[in-house]
Design an enzyme around this catalytic site. Structure first.
Site, mmCIF file in Angstrom:
data_model
loop_
_atom_site.group_PDB
_atom_site.id
_atom_site.type_symbol
_atom_site.label_atom_id
_atom_site.label_comp_id
_atom_site.label_asym_id
_atom_site.label_seq_id
_atom_site.Cartn_x
_atom_site.Cartn_y
_atom_site.Cartn_z
ATOM 1 C CD GLU A 194 -2.792 -6.341 5.871
ATOM 2 O OE1 GLU A 194 -2.347 -6.615 4.744
ATOM 3 O OE2 GLU A 194 -3.291 -5.230 6.148
ATOM 4 C CB CYS B 18 -1.033 -0.044 1.119
ATOM 5 S SG CYS B 18 -2.504 0.898 0.656
ATOM 6 C CG HIS C 148 -4.128 -3.491 3.277
ATOM 7 N ND1 HIS C 148 -3.569 -3.103 4.476
ATOM 8 C CD2 HIS C 148 -4.113 -2.387 2.478
ATOM 9 C CE1 HIS C 148 -3.242 -1.814 4.419
ATOM 10 N NE2 HIS C 148 -3.578 -1.355 3.210
HETATM 11 N N1 LIG Z 1 -3.194 1.651 3.416
HETATM 12 C C1 LIG Z 1 -2.280 2.488 2.975
HETATM 13 O O1 LIG Z 1 -1.095 2.282 3.074
HETATM 14 C C2 LIG Z 1 -2.755 3.777 2.383
HETATM 15 C C3 LIG Z 1 -1.702 4.524 1.644
HETATM 16 C C4 LIG Z 1 -2.070 5.948 1.316
HETATM 17 N N2 LIG Z 1 -2.085 6.746 2.503
HETATM 18 C C5 LIG Z 1 -3.408 5.963 0.612
HETATM 19 O O2 LIG Z 1 -4.367 6.267 1.215
HETATM 20 O O3 LIG Z 1 -3.524 5.665 -0.530
#
Ligand SMILES: NC(=O)CC[C@H](N)C(=O)O
Ligand SMILES: C=C(O[C@@H]1C=C(C(=O)O)C=C[C@H]1O)C(=O)O
Length: 778
Positions: free
Chosen positions: A208, A100, A206
């Site tokens: 996880e 992410c 994600h």
């Molecule tokens: N879950 C995250 O790492 C989000 C990454 C970044 N802040 C976004 O919102 O896109």
């Protein structure tokens, strides 16, 4: 050629770089589960010591995983030293996976622009289209949770077949591996990339999350295989871990027991007990006793009658009351005895622990901070190891110990978020507990009532109390039911309430705050924000607090009711939400509520289920489930943490709610308190990621929340505990004429400002209407 791997018994080491996300420990758990013989160590993005020696530190690891987090990869405060990792020299090169924010940082460092999505995707579960290639090879169909506001624009579009790819001008070194192609508003979003020559990979989703399917784990395994393969092919050697580096290294393992807290003045010393525990012992001249008396015929008995018959309702007392709600099993009455019951409190503003058995002769200890409060409480519980006689009623959850509360601001201090400055002006405590020697526990399911005392030679009180209760149970007509006529109590309450001045949050301002929250959600600073506000009820002159509480429990029964008159505070509440319970046997359970539908004309059960099954409500709940999994695994490890219920609908007096249950196995008796302190403030009242969200909420709400959004409950000497989330509750300082009722709700990118205002009103009026109406209108 030297081979990196499990040679000579060496475990692999993965470094996890944490950008202050609330899902970190879930990823650490997934890595430990997916990568055999591997230890994961964690370092924060702002760790100056690590950054200073980054190259030699990195040499000690097999691979690095760069985690998710709030913010934007171009902002040094959001990513710390992460951006340096992509500049490692040829000889220092090692496999890195970005997740992410980590993924976005990889893309950003290689020429991509990182832009806001047309609509952020938080808690959205969707198919990831991939070509069974590279780290996606052999993982099968992937359904994955997304938590992002931003997207990486690599300068190329997905080919129609999502396979064809030619290097873009802006990012010639990055090859796309996966896409989300189902979002019409945003268009195709890159979900995975690899560097064409270096061992760098990244995924936007994600792996996880509890709602990512098993292909998430397969992906991590596949990455780990490729990572080790790369190291083998390139003859990379992992530098040995020097003893001294380990000792003062900044990286530490997460997923096991969390770091022990420092010994402050209030904590137990090397030998013996700390001053507070010693003080408690001195109250009974060092003597500890344990006596119970059990009454079994209490079908007709109701908690208010017990309190009133024992003359406890008009003075200091603590009552945790399941209010006749079918899902509440126990009610607990803790007696506050002048000169015997020690009350211990702590204020965030002055960091002072105070304790006394009455208003005079207060002792105080200046602490370094909240982290020194918990060991002092645990130490006091440890002093009382109850001898268990054979005829003992063991199954009740509370034998004696602490009853009380912890405020929202105390939780903030624990996660290093400064409270709103006006917190300094308050006089109410942030942590307040009474050590309860005498208590009465009612088991409503087993129709059992237990009277118990930790005081030596207290048989007379046990016998007298038992007699009063036996007499009460034998009196027919003792009923909790609402009478049809208007009682004297109701008349005088109505009179007092007719003078009340109620100030509610203004609609326009609240809706503006919702929109401001959504700006932060769109910019990637938060994925969900539990916005709240406060209604005040100013009542000049006297009001009978106990009668007011009885009205609330009658009109809005909930399983976690509370009536507390403790120190300089009064609390009346009917919370539906358990925060955390742990048992003496070592089981623990969180029960976050997220997702609310108001009951009313036209709202059927089926319709409520339909609404709560929507993407908006499920996303709201999912984010908190993942957050709480993270909080819990940080103490006991992800392998001891599981989700036993995911998003089930529960019905309450005025609302339907979406509830999940996260459970865990505690390693020992002290772990319950460890989990409690590590999980505050409750995730359902903050949003995710917790730390950044709390900072944003403080600046938008511009007031301290106090006890609202904190927790109320008990910690028992036998090793059990149970705490509810303080919502649907009115609080006032005992010298104050104003009651405060907080209410709010989780704002997500899918919220509308109008609906959020109405949700806040619904929750607030579940308390207000219950106080102002004699009887609930059915
Ligand atoms: N879950 C995250 O790492 C989000 C990454 C970044 N802040 C976004 O919102 O896109
Ligand atoms: C913020 C409140 O409730 C919280 C928010 C909920 C939601 O957003 O659906 C539900 C229960 C609580 O966790 C409140 O009652 O004031």
């Amino acid at each position: 050629m030297a081979i990196a791997g499990r040679l000579g018994g060496r475990r692999h080491r993965i470094l996890f770089v944490d950008a202050f996300d609330s899902f970190t420990n879930n990823i650490v758990g997934l890595l430990e589960e997916s990568c055999a013989d591997t230890t994961v160590e964690l370092v924060h993005i702002d760790d100056a010591g690590f950054q200073k020696n980054i190259e030699s530190r990195i040499d000690q690891f097999d691979a690095v995983v760069v985690g998710p987090g709030p913010g934007h990869p171009s902002n040094p405060d959001d990513v710390g030293f992460i951006n340096h990792l992509w500049q490692l020299s040829e000889e220092r090169m090692l496999p890195i996976l970005g997740i992410c924010l980590g993924f976005q940082s990889l893309c950003f460092a290689h020429g991509a622009t990182v832009e806001k999505l047309a609509r952020a995707r938080h808690g959205i579960v969707n198919r990831v289209t991939h070509q069974d290639d590279d780290i996606f090879s052999g993982i099968g169909d992937l359904e994955a949770t997304q938590y992002h506001s931003l997207r990486a624009n690599l300068g190329f579009a997905a080919g129609d077949d999502h396979v064809s790819w030619t290097p873009s001008e802006t990012c010639p070194d990055l090859q796309p591996l996966a896409w989300d192609v189902d979002d019409e508003l945003n268009g195709p979003i890159v979900m995975g990339v690899r560097h064409t020559t270096k061992p760098f990979w990244g995924v936007q989703f994600h792996p996880e999350s509890i709602c990512t399917n098993k292909a998430g784990k397969a992906l991590i395994q596949s990455w780990w295989d490729l990572a080790r393969d790369w190291s083998r092919r390139n003859g990379r050697e992992v530098a040995p871990r020097l003893q001294e580096k380990q000792a003062n290294g900044t990286a530490h393992k997460v997923g096991g027991q969390s770091n022990s807290t420092s010994n402050g003045d209030a904590s137990p010393g090397e030998q013996g007990h700390g001053p507070f525990a010693e003080y408690l012992l001195s109250i009974t001249d060092g003597k500890i006793s344990f006596e119970q008396s059990v009454s079994k015929t209490i079908e007709k008995l109701h908690l208010p009658h017990v309190l009133e018959a024992l003359g406890l309702a008009q003075d200091q007392v603590l009552v945790l009351d399941s209010q006749g709600h079918p899902s509440g099993r126990y009610s607990i009455i803790g007696l506050v005895m002048p000169d015997i019951t020690a009350q211990v409190s702590y204020r965030v503003a002055d960091k002072t622990l105070r304790y006394a058995t009455g208003p005079t002769k207060q002792q105080s200890i200046q602490l370094k901070g909240i982290e020194e409060v918990w060991p002092a409480l645990q130490d006091a519980l440890d002093v009382f190891q109850p001898p268990i006689p054979s005829a003992f009623e063991k199954n009740i959850p509370f034998w004696g110990g602490f009853m009380g509360f912890v405020s929202y601001e105390a939780g903030l201090e624990g996660i290093d978020v400064a409270a709103h400055p006006s917190c300094e002006e308050g006089t109410l405590p942030d942590v307040s507990f009474a050590f309860i020697h005498r208590s009465i526990v009612i088991d409503h399911h087993a129709s059992n009532l237990v009277i118990q005392s930790l005081l030596p030679d207290d048989e007379e009180w046990l016998a007298t109390t038992s007699r009063i209760i036996d007499h009460l149970s034998s009196v027919s007509g003792t009923s909790d039911a609402v009478g049809t006529g208007v009682s004297l109590e109701d008349r005088s309450l109505d009179l007092a309430l007719s003078r009340a001045k109620v100030t509610r949050p203004a609609e326009r301002e609240y809706r503006e705050k919702v929109l401001r929250c959504q700006d932060f959600l769109a910019s990637g600073d938060s994925y969900e924000l539990c916005l709240t506000d406060e209604t005040t009820i100013e009542i000049s002159g006297e009001i009978n607090e106990w009668d007011l509480y009885k009205r609330l429990r009658r009109n809005n029964p909930a399983p976690h009711g509370a009536f507390l008159r403790l120190g300089n505070m009064t609390v009346i509440g009917s919370s539906p939400e358990r925060f955390l319970r742990w048992t003496r046997g070592g089981q623990c359970q969180f029960r976050p509520i997220k997702g609310t539908v108001k009951k009313g004309p036209g709202m059927t059960r089926e319709r409520a289920h339909e609404i709560l099954d929507s993407s908006k409500e499920r996303a709201e709940n999912l984010m908190i489930v993942d957050l709480i999994r993270h909080d819990l695994s940080g103490v006991i490890g992800a392998d001891k943490t599981w989700v036993s219920k995911l998003m089930v609908v529960e019905e309450y007096e005025t609302v339907y709610q979406l509830v999940s249950v996260i459970e865990g196995e505690l390693p020992d008796k002290r772990a319950g308190l460890e989990v409690l302190k590590s999980s505050l403030p409750p995730g359902s009242m903050t949003g995710a990621p917790k730390k950044r969200s709390c900072e944003i909420l403080r600046d938008i709400e511009k007031r301290p929340r106090g006890l609202y959004s904190g927790v109320i409950g008990y910690m028992d000497i036998g090793g059990a505990g149970d705490f509810s989330v303080v919502i649907r509750t009115a609080v006032r300082g005992s010298k104050d004429s104003t009651w405060r009722v907080g209410a709010g709700g989780a704002v997500t990118i899918q919220s509308t400002d109008e609906a959020e205002f109405h949700e806040m009103e619904t929750k607030q009026s579940s308390v207000l209407a219950s106080l102002f109406q004699q009887q609930k209108k059915s």
